[in-house]
Design an enzyme around this catalytic site. Structure first.
Site, short mmCIF file in Angstrom:
data_model
loop_
_atom_site.label_atom_id
_atom_site.label_comp_id
_atom_site.label_asym_id
_atom_site.label_seq_id
_atom_site.Cartn_x
_atom_site.Cartn_y
_atom_site.Cartn_z
N ALA A 12 0.84 -1.19 0.00
CA ALA A 12 0.00 0.00 0.00
C ALA A 12 0.88 1.25 0.00
CB ALA A 12 -0.92 -0.01 1.21
N HIS A 13 0.39 2.30 -0.62
CA HIS A 13 1.14 3.53 -0.77
C HIS A 13 1.69 4.05 0.55
CE1 HIS A 13 1.44 7.99 -1.01
NE2 HIS A 13 2.11 7.69 -2.10
N ILE A 14 0.85 4.14 1.56
CA ILE A 14 1.28 4.73 2.83
C ILE A 14 2.35 3.87 3.51
CG2 ILE A 14 -0.49 3.73 4.35
CD1 ILE A 14 -0.61 6.79 5.44
#
Length: 109
Positions: free
Chosen positions: A66-68
């Site tokens: 995931a990006h975060i």
């Protein structure tokens, strides 16, 4: 009597960090303080800028890629995902310890 609670999760970026939890959500209007541990319900890019001041990231749900989670790893803060019920088990402003080396979050108080 020991009131500590240990939550398990998947390590994204190892490390240990101890501090005050900031549980993100629509009902939290408390300012995010530098060094707070960001506790989020799911991966969302809207939280990414908060990571620059965060001591660690605890994500309740979200994929390893995931990006975060990737951003947290790139800036070098301890990061865990798949920490079930983190936003319910951790109260905003409480003291927690992220032991990402061991895949654990210790809720102290």
């Amino acid at each position: 009597m020991d009131n500590n609670k240990t939550l398990q999760g998947i390590v994204i970026n190892p490390g240990v960090y101890k501090g005050k939890a900031y549980v993100a959500g629509p009902d939290n209007d408390r300012p995010f303080d530098k060094g707070d541990i960001l506790v989020i319900p799911h991966s969302n890019p809207k939280y990414s800028l908060m990571l620059l001041d965060a001591g660690a990231l605890v994500c309740e749900s979200g994929a390893v890629m995931a990006h975060i989670c990737i951003v947290a790893g790139e800036i070098g803060i301890p990061c865990m995902t798949q920490v079930n019920d983190a936003t319910k088990a951790i109260k905003d402003g409480s003291y927690i310890e992220v032991h990402a080396d061991q895949g654990e979050v210790l809720v102290v108080g």
